[in-house]
Design an enzyme around this catalytic site. Structure first.
Site, PDB file in Angstrom:
ATOM      1  N   ARG A  75       0.807  -1.219   0.000  1.00 23.71           N
ATOM      2  CA  ARG A  75       0.000   0.000   0.000  1.00 23.71           C
ATOM      3  C   ARG A  75       0.845   1.277   0.000  1.00 23.71           C
ATOM      4  O   ARG A  75       0.379   2.330  -0.373  1.00 23.71           O
ATOM      5  CB  ARG A  75      -0.940  -0.045   1.221  1.00 23.71           C
ATOM      6  CG  ARG A  75      -1.746   1.205   1.505  1.00 23.71           C
ATOM      7  CD  ARG A  75      -2.678   1.556   0.374  1.00 23.71           C
ATOM      8  NE  ARG A  75      -3.466   2.733   0.698  1.00 23.71           N
ATOM      9  CZ  ARG A  75      -3.016   3.989   0.692  1.00 23.71           C
ATOM     10  NH1 ARG A  75      -1.763   4.239   0.378  1.00 23.71           N
ATOM     11  NH2 ARG A  75      -3.823   4.990   0.995  1.00 23.71           N
ATOM     12  N   LYS A  76       2.069   1.154   0.480  1.00 24.14           N
ATOM     13  CA  LYS A  76       2.978   2.323   0.529  1.00 24.14           C
ATOM     14  C   LYS A  76       2.290   3.535   1.148  1.00 24.14           C
ATOM     15  O   LYS A  76       2.182   4.605   0.544  1.00 24.14           O
ATOM     16  CB  LYS A  76       3.518   2.685  -0.854  1.00 24.14           C
ATOM     17  CG  LYS A  76       4.324   1.581  -1.511  1.00 24.14           C
ATOM     18  CD  LYS A  76       4.973   2.062  -2.793  1.00 24.14           C
ATOM     19  CE  LYS A  76       5.714   0.971  -3.524  1.00 24.14           C
ATOM     20  NZ  LYS A  76       4.855  -0.029  -4.176  1.00 24.14           N
TER      21      LYS A  76
END
Ligand code: 5BU
Length: 254
Positions: free
Chosen positions: A88-89
């Site tokens: 997802r960063k």
């Protein structure tokens, strides 16, 4: 040090499970399953599942996402014994990422054993994610380095990211990195941008071989996307990467 010997160097249950399963299953391969339909994602996870330690997802690229996809992925994770890593960063302040991790459409914290975060906001991002993830036994990776050309995760940025990890060792289980960066065997290093052929794509991705990543750069897990899922026969191709990654690890142990 063997993956299994590293279990005692971390207290995080997800990191412990991962070290254990890599050793038992004899694989340090992660599939980046960057496909845009539920049916392709489930098919690939089932076909390639026996070869991998981690299935890495980008859940927000799936056009027909629904709750049933998550139920099926959880079932496959148990059937084939792999962990799920939602790439997802996260990159916002602690209070916002808490909601992005727990709430919204995807409820990532409910099903992803592992997720990851940029360190650009400072350590509040880790504290926010930790509030949600720790009670569920989840693990977080920090992006200490990236694989793409011209990325800014270098030098002091990387060093500061390592410090943030050391200060949150109960929840931060390791790094996205191109190489081993810390001597602490409790941290797991995972490397994307891996292909049996070195080179680049036309959007800045830079590919290294499994042997370079695992043996020379002493990373722990190879993350492979297009090299596997774009192949005519993804199972055979995954087996090639699995063998290359595991042999490189065994040579490193010599
Ligand atoms: P590829 O098809 O093997 O290039 O896919 C690489 C995957 O790893 C893809 O899902 C990217 O989003 C992910 N990735 C990356 O390539 N480089 C990075 O630095 C990080 C993630 Br962080």
């Amino acid at each position: 040090m063997k993956y299994s010997e590293r279990i005692k160097h971390t207290t995080n249950p997800t990191a412990q499970n991962l070290f254990r399963l890599m050793d038992e299953k004899k694989t340090n391969l992660s599939l980046a399953v960057d496909v845009t339909t539920k049916s392709e994602l489930i098919l690939l996870a089932d076909l390639v599942g026996p070869e991998i330690c981690i299935l890495k997802t980008h859940i927000d690229i799936v056009e027909d996402y629904d709750n049933d996809l998550i139920i099926k992925l959880q079932h496959l994770s148990e059937k084939h014994n792999f962990l799920i890593f939602e790439d997802r960063k996260f990159a916002d302040i602690g209070n916002t990422v808490k909601h992005q991790y727990q709430d919204g459409v995807y409820h990532i914290a409910d099903w992803a054993h592992i997720t990851n975060a940029h360190t650009v906001p400072g350590s509040g991002i880790i504290a926010g994610l930790r509030e949600v993830g720790m009670p569920k036994g989840r693990g977080l990776l920090l992006l200490a380095e990236m694989s793409s050309k011209g990325n800014l995760a270098t030098g002091d940025y990387t060093q500061e990211s390592l410090k943030m990890a050391e200060e949150h060792k109960d929840f931060v289980i390791g790094f996205i990195t191109m190489r081993k960066l810390l001597d602490d065997p409790g941290f797991i290093n995972m490397t994307p941008g891996v292909n049996l052929q070195t080179g680049t794509d036309n959007l800045g991705q830079q590919f290294k071989t499994p042997d370079l990543v695992i043996r020379e750069n002493e990373s722990d897990i190879i993350i492979v996307g297009r090299g596997i899922y774009e192949a005519d026969d993804p199972i055979t191709e995954a087996q090639k990467y699995r063998t290359a990654g595991w042999q490189a690890y065994q040579r490193r142990l010599l």
